[in-house]
Design a protein around this motif. Structure first.
Motif, PDB file in Angstrom:
ATOM      1  N   THR A 204       0.823  -1.208   0.000  1.00 25.35           N
ATOM      2  CA  THR A 204       0.000   0.000   0.000  1.00 25.35           C
ATOM      3  C   THR A 204       0.857   1.259   0.000  1.00 25.35           C
ATOM      4  O   THR A 204       0.564   2.238  -0.704  1.00 25.35           O
ATOM      5  CB  THR A 204      -0.934  -0.001   1.220  1.00 25.35           C
ATOM      6  OG1 THR A 204      -1.799  -1.135   1.146  1.00 25.35           O
ATOM      7  CG2 THR A 204      -1.757   1.276   1.272  1.00 25.35           C
ATOM      8  N   ALA A 205       1.931   1.250   0.781  1.00 22.55           N
ATOM      9  CA  ALA A 205       2.822   2.415   0.821  1.00 22.55           C
ATOM     10  C   ALA A 205       3.453   2.667  -0.552  1.00 22.55           C
ATOM     11  O   ALA A 205       3.586   3.820  -0.984  1.00 22.55           O
ATOM     12  CB  ALA A 205       3.907   2.190   1.869  1.00 22.55           C
ATOM     13  N   ARG A 206       3.801   1.589  -1.241  1.00 24.59           N
ATOM     14  CA  ARG A 206       4.404   1.763  -2.576  1.00 24.59           C
ATOM     15  C   ARG A 206       3.373   2.244  -3.594  1.00 24.59           C
ATOM     16  O   ARG A 206       3.695   3.046  -4.482  1.00 24.59           O
ATOM     17  CB  ARG A 206       5.017   0.445  -3.028  1.00 24.59           C
ATOM     18  CG  ARG A 206       6.207   0.011  -2.173  1.00 24.59           C
ATOM     19  CD  ARG A 206       6.937  -1.152  -2.799  1.00 24.59           C
ATOM     20  NE  ARG A 206       8.130  -1.514  -2.025  1.00 24.59           N
ATOM     21  CZ  ARG A 206       8.994  -2.453  -2.388  1.00 24.59           C
ATOM     22  NH1 ARG A 206       8.792  -3.143  -3.497  1.00 24.59           N
ATOM     23  NH2 ARG A 206      10.043  -2.705  -1.633  1.00 24.59           N
ATOM     24  N   ILE A 207       2.135   1.736  -3.481  1.00 20.16           N
ATOM     25  CA  ILE A 207       1.101   2.176  -4.416  1.00 20.16           C
ATOM     26  C   ILE A 207       0.815   3.666  -4.235  1.00 20.16           C
ATOM     27  O   ILE A 207       0.703   4.425  -5.207  1.00 20.16           O
ATOM     28  CB  ILE A 207      -0.183   1.337  -4.216  1.00 20.16           C
ATOM     29  CG1 ILE A 207       0.056  -0.105  -4.676  1.00 20.16           C
ATOM     30  CG2 ILE A 207      -1.351   1.945  -4.980  1.00 20.16           C
ATOM     31  CD1 ILE A 207      -1.118  -1.025  -4.428  1.00 20.16           C
ATOM     32  N   ARG A 208       0.702   4.103  -2.980  1.00 24.14           N
ATOM     33  CA  ARG A 208       0.396   5.512  -2.726  1.00 24.14           C
ATOM     34  C   ARG A 208       1.559   6.426  -3.048  1.00 24.14           C
ATOM     35  O   ARG A 208       1.369   7.621  -3.257  1.00 24.14           O
ATOM     36  CB  ARG A 208      -0.020   5.680  -1.269  1.00 24.14           C
ATOM     37  CG  ARG A 208      -1.379   5.044  -0.970  1.00 24.14           C
ATOM     38  CD  ARG A 208      -1.769   5.149   0.479  1.00 24.14           C
ATOM     39  NE  ARG A 208      -3.112   4.609   0.716  1.00 24.14           N
ATOM     40  CZ  ARG A 208      -3.651   4.435   1.894  1.00 24.14           C
ATOM     41  NH1 ARG A 208      -2.972   4.773   2.988  1.00 24.14           N
ATOM     42  NH2 ARG A 208      -4.879   3.930   2.014  1.00 24.14           N
ATOM     43  N   GLN A 218      -5.727   4.228  -6.768  1.00 27.79           N
ATOM     44  CA  GLN A 218      -4.932   3.793  -5.622  1.00 27.79           C
ATOM     45  C   GLN A 218      -5.820   3.172  -4.552  1.00 27.79           C
ATOM     46  O   GLN A 218      -5.510   2.113  -4.009  1.00 27.79           O
ATOM     47  CB  GLN A 218      -4.158   4.985  -5.050  1.00 27.79           C
ATOM     48  CG  GLN A 218      -3.014   5.471  -5.923  1.00 27.79           C
ATOM     49  CD  GLN A 218      -2.289   6.647  -5.287  1.00 27.79           C
ATOM     50  OE1 GLN A 218      -2.592   7.067  -4.179  1.00 27.79           O
ATOM     51  NE2 GLN A 218      -1.307   7.195  -6.000  1.00 27.79           N
ATOM     52  N   VAL A 219      -6.946   3.841  -4.253  1.00 28.77           N
ATOM     53  CA  VAL A 219      -7.860   3.302  -3.253  1.00 28.77           C
ATOM     54  C   VAL A 219      -8.425   1.960  -3.707  1.00 28.77           C
ATOM     55  O   VAL A 219      -8.516   1.007  -2.931  1.00 28.77           O
ATOM     56  CB  VAL A 219      -8.995   4.310  -2.977  1.00 28.77           C
ATOM     57  CG1 VAL A 219     -10.029   3.702  -2.042  1.00 28.77           C
ATOM     58  CG2 VAL A 219      -8.439   5.590  -2.394  1.00 28.77           C
ATOM     59  N   LEU A 225      -6.372  -5.427  -2.952  1.00 31.95           N
ATOM     60  CA  LEU A 225      -5.222  -6.126  -2.379  1.00 31.95           C
ATOM     61  C   LEU A 225      -5.536  -6.641  -0.981  1.00 31.95           C
ATOM     62  O   LEU A 225      -5.200  -7.784  -0.632  1.00 31.95           O
ATOM     63  CB  LEU A 225      -4.019  -5.178  -2.340  1.00 31.95           C
ATOM     64  CG  LEU A 225      -2.744  -5.720  -1.695  1.00 31.95           C
ATOM     65  CD1 LEU A 225      -2.158  -6.830  -2.542  1.00 31.95           C
ATOM     66  CD2 LEU A 225      -1.716  -4.600  -1.531  1.00 31.95           C
ATOM     67  N   GLN A 226      -6.189  -5.840  -0.156  1.00 33.29           N
ATOM     68  CA  GLN A 226      -6.532  -6.269   1.200  1.00 33.29           C
ATOM     69  C   GLN A 226      -7.497  -7.450   1.189  1.00 33.29           C
ATOM     70  O   GLN A 226      -7.333  -8.409   1.962  1.00 33.29           O
ATOM     71  CB  GLN A 226      -7.135  -5.096   1.971  1.00 33.29           C
ATOM     72  CG  GLN A 226      -6.134  -3.994   2.296  1.00 33.29           C
ATOM     73  CD  GLN A 226      -6.786  -2.803   2.972  1.00 33.29           C
ATOM     74  OE1 GLN A 226      -8.016  -2.685   2.992  1.00 33.29           O
ATOM     75  NE2 GLN A 226      -5.984  -1.909   3.518  1.00 33.29           N
TER      76      GLN A 226
END
Length: 453
Positions: A204-208, A218-219, A225-226
């Protein structure tokens, strides 16, 4: 050789008697002279660690406060070490004593101290390791479960504990559910969910951080993914402990049909949330108006959208309302927003001069765009004033609309005062009746009133 699983009440009673006899033997060994002095040494080291921790803890706290610019993870480790300083000192001291006694005396004279040292070190390691788990409930379950299992392993009681948990079971159809199976399921699910949570946070950090992906996508990617990671962790965990997922699939289908009728609104909001993410109609950071609610989108959830207003209120608007209702998105295709304000001047003021002053006053405000020239027009001749409209553009609606209107009005006030332009206000004329005539009318009104009564 695998331990024999008890299948009847008599087997459980026999196992309980075995555990009781082993406990009595352990207590008898603890009362032997060379074990008593080992316990005394352990108690003395614990008291010494307590005293040393009280002395060192304030100094360590002051040293930690002086560390500026350190990474968060390092400061968290220092905080944990500060809280567990007594245990750290105790583990270090008892480990040193065990090493020294192993060299100068027989191993049996330090056997009990070795067990205490191993238990203390294992408990301390588990405390630091479980801090990686973010969920407080899951962290507590994993911590106490690990402490219990490590204690049983060091004391050599794992086989007996497994037999007891295997004996506590119930049969559901052809499936045998035991306490041991439940413990395995909890441990496996805890480990897999923790790994899934860590992987989801990292990805998630890399996507954002990727600016090429739009906020709405992104959301959507993070939510997908979750669902995939946590769903896979749940089903893999059940499969590893031997749970048959065939019956679970049938049961989940029946539950899904029931939920489809009972939770129509929830499902509608979920589907609406997916549609919002796919069509990119709104995204985090957009400024929207929905009815009387005006603010910027803070986050997009699976069931609702969080909208924060200028006064700090956070509205949770269902996704279905954003799909079916009329929404004004002030920054959908671009950030440019045009604002209108109305004012009036006296009939004696030159309207050409007023228009020039109004445009110059608007441009002087910092947030008003000079690239899109403001305009000012006469919109009517009122009872007391010549009415104007002033239009200007901004490109930061998230910073507020009321405040920029107030700044432009203040700039108009200053410009009109400096150039002698007056802002009129309605005037009323009051005429006083003559005294004699007023008295006659009052008497006439009083007489009529008396006759009426």
């Amino acid at each position: 050789m695998e331990p024999e699983i008890p299948t009847s009440t008599s087997d459980l009673v026999a196992l309980g008697q075995t555990l009781l006899s082993r406990t009595e033997a352990l207590l008898y060994k603890l009362l032997l002279p060379w074990n008593v002095y080992q316990l005394a040494i352990a108690v003395g080291l614990f008291l010494l660690a307590t005293l040393a921790a009280r002395i060192a803890r304030p100094r360590l706290h002051d040293w930690m406060r002086a560390r500026e610019g350190w990474p968060k993870w390092r400061m968290r480790l220092l905080v944990i070490a500060h809280r567990r300083l007594r245990m750290i000192i105790f583990v270090a001291a008892i480990s040193l004593v065990v090493v020294v006694m192993s060299e100068v005396t027989w191993p049996s004279r330090s056997y009990l101290l070795s067990i205490i040292a191993n238990l203390s070190a294992a408990w301390l390691f588990i405390v630091f390791a479980t801090r990686l788990i973010g969920n407080p409930l899951l962290r507590s379950v994993v911590r106490y479960g690990a402490w219990t299992w490590v204690t049983l392993s060091i004391l050599g009681l794992t086989d007996e504990a497994q037999q007891v948990m295997e004996g506590a079971s119930v049969n559901v159809g052809e499936t045998r559910l035991s306490l041991w199976l439940l413990v395995q399921a909890v441990v496996m699910l805890g480990v897999l969910i923790t790994l899934a949570r860590f992987a989801a946070a990292t990805i998630t950090a890399r996507i954002r951080a990727n600016e090429e992906i739009s906020p709405s996508m992104q959301v959507l990617a993070v939510k997908f993914l979750q669902v995939v990671l946590f769903g896979a962790a749940f089903f893999i965990g059940l499969r590893l402990v031997g749970v048959d997922l065939t019956g679970l699939a049938v049961l989940s289908g029946a539950i899904g049909v029931g939920l489809g009728f009972g939770l129509q609104k929830v499902v509608s909001n979920l589907v609406s949330g997916i549609i919002i993410l796919l069509d990119k109609s709104i995204k985090p950071g957009d400024v929207i108006s929905l009815g009387e609610t005006f603010g910027w989108i803070n986050s997009l959830g699976a069931r609702y959208v969080s909208v924060v207003t200028r006064d700090g209120k956070e509205y949770l608007i269902p996704n279905e309302d954003l799909i079916t209702g009329q929404v004004v998105n002030w920054s959908h295709t671009n950030d440019f927003v045009r604002l209108d304000i109305f004012f009036g001047t006296a009939y004696g003021d030159d309207p050409h001069k007023v228009r020039k002053l109004a445009i110059a006053a608007a441009i002087s405000v910092q947030r008003v765009l000079s690239s899109k020239q403001p305009v000012c027009h006469i919109v009517g001749f009122g009872d007391s004033s010549v009415d104007y409209i002033l239009r200007f553009w901004i490109r930061d609606p998230r910073m507020g609309l009321t405040n920029i209107r107030g700044d432009v009005y203040l700039a108009l006030w200053d410009a009109f005062n400096e150039n002698g332009v007056s802002i009129p206000f309605p005037q009323r004329e009051v005429r006083m009746l003559e005294d004699d005539k007023a008295n006659d009318e009052l008497d006439a009104g009083g007489g009529a009133l008396s006759e009426k009564h």
